[in-house]
Design an enzyme around this catalytic site. Sequence first.
Site, mmCIF file in Angstrom:
data_model
loop_
_atom_site.group_PDB
_atom_site.id
_atom_site.type_symbol
_atom_site.label_atom_id
_atom_site.label_comp_id
_atom_site.label_asym_id
_atom_site.label_seq_id
_atom_site.Cartn_x
_atom_site.Cartn_y
_atom_site.Cartn_z
ATOM 1 N N ASN A 1 -19.311 -23.695 5.516
ATOM 2 C CA ASN A 1 -18.322 -23.240 6.357
ATOM 3 C C ASN A 1 -18.514 -24.195 7.863
ATOM 4 O OD1 ASN A 1 -19.342 -20.175 5.615
ATOM 5 N ND2 ASN A 1 -17.707 -20.683 5.048
ATOM 6 N N HIS B 1 -17.923 -12.693 -0.933
ATOM 7 C CA HIS B 1 -17.040 -14.381 -0.438
ATOM 8 C C HIS B 1 -16.235 -14.035 0.178
ATOM 9 C CE1 HIS B 1 -20.595 -17.118 -2.364
ATOM 10 N NE2 HIS B 1 -20.521 -16.191 -2.983
ATOM 11 N N ARG C 1 -25.902 -19.672 -1.475
ATOM 12 C CA ARG C 1 -25.818 -18.193 0.299
ATOM 13 C C ARG C 1 -25.803 -16.565 0.227
ATOM 14 N NH1 ARG C 1 -21.155 -21.038 -1.749
ATOM 15 N NH2 ARG C 1 -19.167 -20.265 -1.217
ATOM 16 N N GLU D 1 -17.753 -17.020 -6.030
ATOM 17 C CA GLU D 1 -16.857 -17.333 -4.523
ATOM 18 C C GLU D 1 -15.557 -17.785 -5.496
ATOM 19 O OE1 GLU D 1 -14.140 -16.143 -3.110
ATOM 20 O OE2 GLU D 1 -14.484 -17.573 -1.228
ATOM 21 N N ARG E 1 -19.998 -10.973 3.597
ATOM 22 C CA ARG E 1 -19.430 -12.159 3.554
ATOM 23 C C ARG E 1 -20.808 -12.383 3.678
ATOM 24 N NH1 ARG E 1 -14.254 -15.374 5.895
ATOM 25 N NH2 ARG E 1 -15.875 -17.164 4.822
ATOM 26 N N HIS E 2 -21.278 -13.696 2.705
ATOM 27 C CA HIS E 2 -22.620 -14.181 3.539
ATOM 28 C C HIS E 2 -22.534 -14.495 4.182
ATOM 29 C CE1 HIS E 2 -20.161 -18.108 2.609
ATOM 30 N NE2 HIS E 2 -19.614 -17.187 2.361
HETATM 31 O O1 F6P Z 1 -14.141 -21.357 3.474
HETATM 32 C C1 F6P Z 1 -14.661 -20.314 2.799
HETATM 33 C C2 F6P Z 1 -14.357 -20.008 1.438
HETATM 34 O O2 F6P Z 1 -14.707 -18.891 0.860
HETATM 35 C C3 F6P Z 1 -14.070 -21.020 0.301
HETATM 36 O O3 F6P Z 1 -14.972 -21.675 -0.654
HETATM 37 C C4 F6P Z 1 -13.162 -20.721 -0.364
HETATM 38 O O4 F6P Z 1 -12.597 -21.737 -1.317
HETATM 39 C C5 F6P Z 1 -11.689 -19.725 0.454
HETATM 40 O O5 F6P Z 1 -12.887 -19.064 1.637
HETATM 41 C C6 F6P Z 1 -10.881 -18.899 0.143
HETATM 42 O O6 F6P Z 1 -10.122 -18.579 1.247
HETATM 43 P P1 F6P Z 1 -8.871 -19.057 1.250
HETATM 44 O O7 F6P Z 1 -8.514 -18.521 -0.016
HETATM 45 O O8 F6P Z 1 -7.951 -17.876 2.134
HETATM 46 O O9 F6P Z 1 -8.630 -20.669 0.930
#
Ligand code: F6P
Length: 572
Positions: free
Chosen positions: A344, A473, A388, A408, A337-338
């Site tokens: 975050n 991501h 990122r 992402e 991941r970045h």
């Molecule tokens: O929190 C970081 C991230 O990359 C968000 O940008 C993204 O929406 C999320 O994780 C995805 O994870 P989850 O599906 O568990 O919400």
Amino acid sequence: MALLRIQSDWYIYFWLLYCKIYSAIIWLFGNHCRGTDKARAVITSGIGGQSLGSLHRVRTRRKKTQQYHRTKHVVALARRPSYKRIVMAPGASTAHAMMEDKEKLLAPATIRSRRISQFAPLLIALVGLPARGKSQLAHRLARHLNWNGESTKVFDCSEYRRRHMALYGSHDIFRADNQQGSAIRRQSAHEAVQDAVIWLKDGNSVAIFDGTNITREQRRELSDYCLSDMGFRILFIECVCEDQELLERNIIEILHYSADYKDMSEEEAVDDLRKKLEHYMRQYEPIDAGLESIGFVRVENMGETVTAHKVAGQKESGILGYLSGMRGLPQTIYFTRHGESEYNVLGRIGGDAALSARGQLYARALADYFNAMATIDPVSVWTSELRRTKQTAADIHAVKRPVRALNELDAGICEGLTYEEMQERFPQEFAWRDQDKLRYRYPWGESYIDIMTRLRPVLSALEDEHNVVVVGHQAVLRCMLGYFLDAKLDELPYMNVPLHTIVKLTSYGYKYKVEMIKLPVECVDTYRQQPKVRAEQNCSINRSTAEALTTVPSHYDTLPSNLWQSPTEAQL
Ligand code: F6P
């Protein structure tokens, strides 16, 4: 009056003569044009289209010009009996008559196969000697098809054989004259096919029968059974390997991973496997398009050359496409991941935030890791189009390729919110997502299924690569890792892919070994567990805020200015 009558008769005679000559000319021209068009139509459909019955070279890795491919097509067409009238070699009439007789014999099966619906289940039967890469192809193809929504399972004939033998004795059971051994092998093949049939009758889409199917008789029986008795489609995939280096590599893989050799010394195992190969070679009848009326794809040297014969149908064409891009060489792929982003740190999702100070430290550590390695084995880097990931990869000495499909998950109306804010503003959406995270689509945004779809071409490309670093991501990497590790689809959205960690995948056979390499730079945890996992929680839309937020990971409320100096002192 008499003179007048004679004159008018002359006109009639003259008119009739004119009509005769005219129709003769039309007839001659008409036939000539029909012949020319027919010939042209035959050549065109063979070259351009995927006509049933055409034998054509799909792709080759050796450098050959376009003209080469065309020549191949035309040569193949000339071998079809129905085209013999157009491309007839001198003195070929006897052979032609024999071909037509054979065509008549084979015709019923061809007609039957044409009647079977495009949507009928498909049995894929592998053909070839041991160590030709059949199992690897079977499992990779199954992974690809499952990912594309075609429920697929591999039925490995050797596993059925092992059920009949407490311990593998020796190559002896593969001799053609070993009656007991032959009976066991026949029975095992029968059981594997029966299970494949049950799988297909249960409503699944594709079954892959991973056996050797080395004789014409075996293939004819299987084909007849599938087409006539079951009403399934059938496709044979023959694996051929003439490349000695590849063959040796395959042999070594079998020695390491086959259950048959686990109790033998390396020397014994090599000797046994070579003898087994000799037994098979004596019995092997390669598929011959002139003698067998079956649709097949031939894969040479693990995908170096792929040829197809009588391949028709949606699924089959897709499979042909996949096989023509498959290489099956050993590979290592790195995923990360970045580095930690400013979003975050705040617990916000989506957006296009820059790296936090700790994220920048990770970018530096990552570059050190790969730059040290790249001097020996160069790497290439794929990022998303977001800041990122680009910032994370910036210092790695390698070619960088931003790929939009690696962006992402688009959280639509929830972009930039924290999970707490989502619960506050859209409690129903938040609950629905917990009920089915794989299929839930954010309003104006995406679902995990959507990401899987847009990742298809990236995954196909990645299967053919070695030493690629993918900087991505959380959601996207879950899907990518899930693909290579053959994870259950419903588990994908809950895979834990932590920040500041390199995930290294190394292929062995058709599987991948996983190593998690955590670099020593602190970061927040963005992993949110599925609430359902805990018995006391629920995912209903009536749940309380406290229930909905139980598994939300902690984060900062504001971006701490001293984050990089003393991370442990900052208030979480
Ligand atoms: O929190 C970081 C991230 O990359 C968000 O940008 C993204 O929406 C999320 O994780 C995805 O994870 P989850 O599906 O568990 O919400």
